[in-house]
Write a protein that holds these residues in place. Sequence first.
Motif, mmCIF file in Angstrom:
data_model
loop_
_atom_site.group_PDB
_atom_site.id
_atom_site.type_symbol
_atom_site.label_atom_id
_atom_site.label_comp_id
_atom_site.label_asym_id
_atom_site.label_seq_id
_atom_site.Cartn_x
_atom_site.Cartn_y
_atom_site.Cartn_z
ATOM 1 N N SER A 185 35.023 45.309 42.921
ATOM 2 C CA SER A 185 35.814 46.482 42.552
ATOM 3 C C SER A 185 35.323 47.744 43.247
ATOM 4 C CB SER A 185 35.798 46.682 41.034
ATOM 5 O OG SER A 185 34.463 46.839 40.567
ATOM 6 N N VAL A 186 36.285 48.609 43.576
ATOM 7 C CA VAL A 186 36.013 49.867 44.274
ATOM 8 C C VAL A 186 36.764 50.993 43.573
ATOM 9 C CG1 VAL A 186 36.271 51.145 46.422
ATOM 10 C CG2 VAL A 186 35.737 48.708 46.502
ATOM 11 N N ALA A 187 36.054 52.064 43.244
ATOM 12 C CA ALA A 187 36.713 53.282 42.768
ATOM 13 C C ALA A 187 37.007 54.151 43.978
ATOM 14 C CB ALA A 187 35.822 54.028 41.788
ATOM 15 N N LEU A 188 38.269 54.466 44.187
ATOM 16 C CA LEU A 188 38.671 55.363 45.268
ATOM 17 C C LEU A 188 38.811 56.756 44.657
ATOM 18 C CD1 LEU A 188 39.685 56.245 48.004
ATOM 19 C CD2 LEU A 188 41.919 55.249 47.455
ATOM 20 N N VAL A 189 37.823 57.602 44.903
ATOM 21 C CA VAL A 189 37.787 58.924 44.273
ATOM 22 C C VAL A 189 38.455 59.933 45.191
ATOM 23 C CG1 VAL A 189 36.341 60.720 43.254
ATOM 24 C CG2 VAL A 189 35.643 58.314 43.095
ATOM 25 N N THR B 7 31.760 54.535 37.490
ATOM 26 C CA THR B 7 30.506 53.775 37.416
ATOM 27 C C THR B 7 30.722 52.337 36.975
ATOM 28 O OG1 THR B 7 29.987 54.391 35.118
ATOM 29 C CG2 THR B 7 29.234 55.878 36.860
ATOM 30 N N ALA B 8 31.899 52.039 36.433
ATOM 31 C CA ALA B 8 32.194 50.663 36.036
ATOM 32 C C ALA B 8 32.617 49.812 37.225
ATOM 33 C CB ALA B 8 33.289 50.642 34.960
ATOM 34 N N CYS B 9 32.840 50.443 38.372
ATOM 35 C CA CYS B 9 33.195 49.707 39.596
ATOM 36 C C CYS B 9 31.928 49.350 40.372
ATOM 37 C CB CYS B 9 34.117 50.545 40.466
ATOM 38 S SG CYS B 9 35.731 50.879 39.713
ATOM 39 N N ASP B 10 32.028 48.322 41.186
ATOM 40 C CA ASP B 10 30.885 47.909 42.009
ATOM 41 C C ASP B 10 30.538 48.969 43.045
ATOM 42 O OD1 ASP B 10 30.592 45.280 40.836
ATOM 43 O OD2 ASP B 10 32.409 44.712 41.919
ATOM 44 N N PHE C 75 35.327 50.989 21.536
ATOM 45 C CA PHE C 75 36.509 50.407 22.173
ATOM 46 C C PHE C 75 36.416 50.498 23.691
ATOM 47 C CE2 PHE C 75 40.771 50.593 23.956
ATOM 48 C CZ PHE C 75 41.376 49.496 23.373
ATOM 49 N N MET C 76 36.087 51.684 24.213
ATOM 50 C CA MET C 76 36.042 51.867 25.663
ATOM 51 C C MET C 76 34.835 51.163 26.287
ATOM 52 S SD MET C 76 38.753 53.280 26.697
ATOM 53 C CE MET C 76 38.354 53.809 28.373
ATOM 54 N N GLN C 77 33.717 51.119 25.579
ATOM 55 C CA GLN C 77 32.579 50.350 26.102
ATOM 56 C C GLN C 77 32.931 48.875 26.203
ATOM 57 O OE1 GLN C 77 28.810 50.927 24.175
ATOM 58 N NE2 GLN C 77 28.686 53.094 24.703
ATOM 59 N N ASN C 78 33.615 48.346 25.193
ATOM 60 C CA ASN C 78 34.048 46.952 25.255
ATOM 61 C C ASN C 78 34.930 46.711 26.476
ATOM 62 O OD1 ASN C 78 32.756 45.908 23.004
ATOM 63 N ND2 ASN C 78 34.507 46.131 21.641
ATOM 64 N N THR C 79 35.914 47.597 26.678
ATOM 65 C CA THR C 79 36.859 47.420 27.787
ATOM 66 C C THR C 79 36.174 47.512 29.139
ATOM 67 O OG1 THR C 79 38.681 48.330 26.468
ATOM 68 C CG2 THR C 79 38.955 48.323 28.867
ATOM 69 N N LEU C 80 35.356 48.553 29.344
ATOM 70 C CA LEU C 80 34.735 48.752 30.649
ATOM 71 C C LEU C 80 33.638 47.728 30.918
ATOM 72 C CD1 LEU C 80 34.647 52.647 30.870
ATOM 73 C CD2 LEU C 80 36.201 51.055 32.015
ATOM 74 N N THR C 81 33.026 47.187 29.869
ATOM 75 C CA THR C 81 32.044 46.115 30.069
ATOM 76 C C THR C 81 32.756 44.846 30.524
ATOM 77 O OG1 THR C 81 30.533 47.039 28.441
ATOM 78 C CG2 THR C 81 30.233 44.728 28.996
ATOM 79 N N ARG C 82 33.910 44.556 29.939
ATOM 80 C CA ARG C 82 34.700 43.425 30.418
ATOM 81 C C ARG C 82 35.149 43.656 31.852
ATOM 82 N NH1 ARG C 82 38.971 41.371 25.892
ATOM 83 N NH2 ARG C 82 39.570 40.050 27.659
ATOM 84 N N PHE C 83 35.438 44.912 32.177
ATOM 85 C CA PHE C 83 35.912 45.259 33.515
ATOM 86 C C PHE C 83 34.859 44.976 34.578
ATOM 87 C CE2 PHE C 83 36.317 48.252 37.009
ATOM 88 C CZ PHE C 83 37.657 48.165 37.326
ATOM 89 N N MET C 84 33.595 45.259 34.288
ATOM 90 C CA MET C 84 32.581 45.241 35.344
ATOM 91 C C MET C 84 31.752 43.971 35.382
ATOM 92 S SD MET C 84 29.562 47.766 33.893
ATOM 93 C CE MET C 84 28.498 47.422 35.301
ATOM 94 N N ARG C 85 31.717 43.198 34.328
ATOM 95 C CA ARG C 85 30.746 42.118 34.259
ATOM 96 C C ARG C 85 31.321 40.804 34.779
ATOM 97 N NH1 ARG C 85 27.939 42.679 28.399
ATOM 98 N NH2 ARG C 85 26.438 41.245 29.281
#
Length: 322
Positions: A165-169, A182-185, A148-158
């Motif tokens: 996309s930017v992850a603000l850590v 890691t799913a962010c650019d 489920f989460m791989q499906n979601t995050l693959t849709r998120f990044m591809r």
Amino acid sequence: IRKGSVCSSELLHTYLCFPEMATSLLKTSLSARTKLLYQTGLSLYNTSHSFHEEEVKKTLQQFPGGSIDLQKQDNGIGILTLNNPSKMNAFSGVMMLQLLEKVIELENWTEGKGLIVLGANNTFCSGSDLNAVKALGTPEDGMALCMFMQNTLTRFMRYRLPLISVALVQGRALGGGAEVTTACDFRLMTPGSEIRFVHKEMGIIPSWGGTTRLVEIIGSRQALKVLTGALKVESEKALNIGLAEEVLQSSDETQSLEEAQEWLQQFIKGPPEVIRTLKKAVSSGRELCIEEALQNERDLVGTVWGGPANLEAISRRVKYYK
């Protein structure tokens, strides 16, 4: 044979023995993969992989708490907030469902150009809510959640989400939270923040695609160190190994978000259709073999060549060699 290519050892054997047949098979495969890349909502896993999405959704609904909040700004930047501060923004089951809903919403945001992902209250995310983890204790449960989460995050990044996309850590990104980065650019970190893949300490490995994406970002040798050592990758180290793009000046929640937006603005200047098309072209170049990526680039050119932005730039007669 290029890594990630549709070619395989069987196709290579066919090519050596029957070159015309292999060429035909390759062209058919290229065409099919290009079509798959274009299809919004396409999943990595389906019932043929014993993955039943609706059943997983019903299970995840049983674990409430927190929310995924999305703010779409007029400047074309979306702000996606992981909001479960009482548990360091850990993903509840409901939050996992909401993340998919927000991804779908972003897929349909044609005015969007960029996206910043952050956590509430100056910390990023501590992974999965342990209440859900304890309840989903069988290997079958783990596999279903993984898919489920791989499906979601693959849709998120591809390709299907053509936003930069930017992850603000801020604070800590642990476990599944580290995987989300890691799913962010790009990843921007505040002073004193950290990314840590703690999966080994939990007796598991990353399951949301984090291993695969981490290898792509920092290479296999560094990824092996980070994962097997469960290393605390603080901001300066992240910068040195290529996990982070930049360490921001401020650790303040509001100021660091302003800095992140300013950093992102330099890459999203221009019409949405041009920025989104560039993101699509780069994504296809990463995901597809060279022949298909070139064909896809050709098709994308046709969507912007002679368009309003192109014609306006030509009329201005801008000289870039000055």
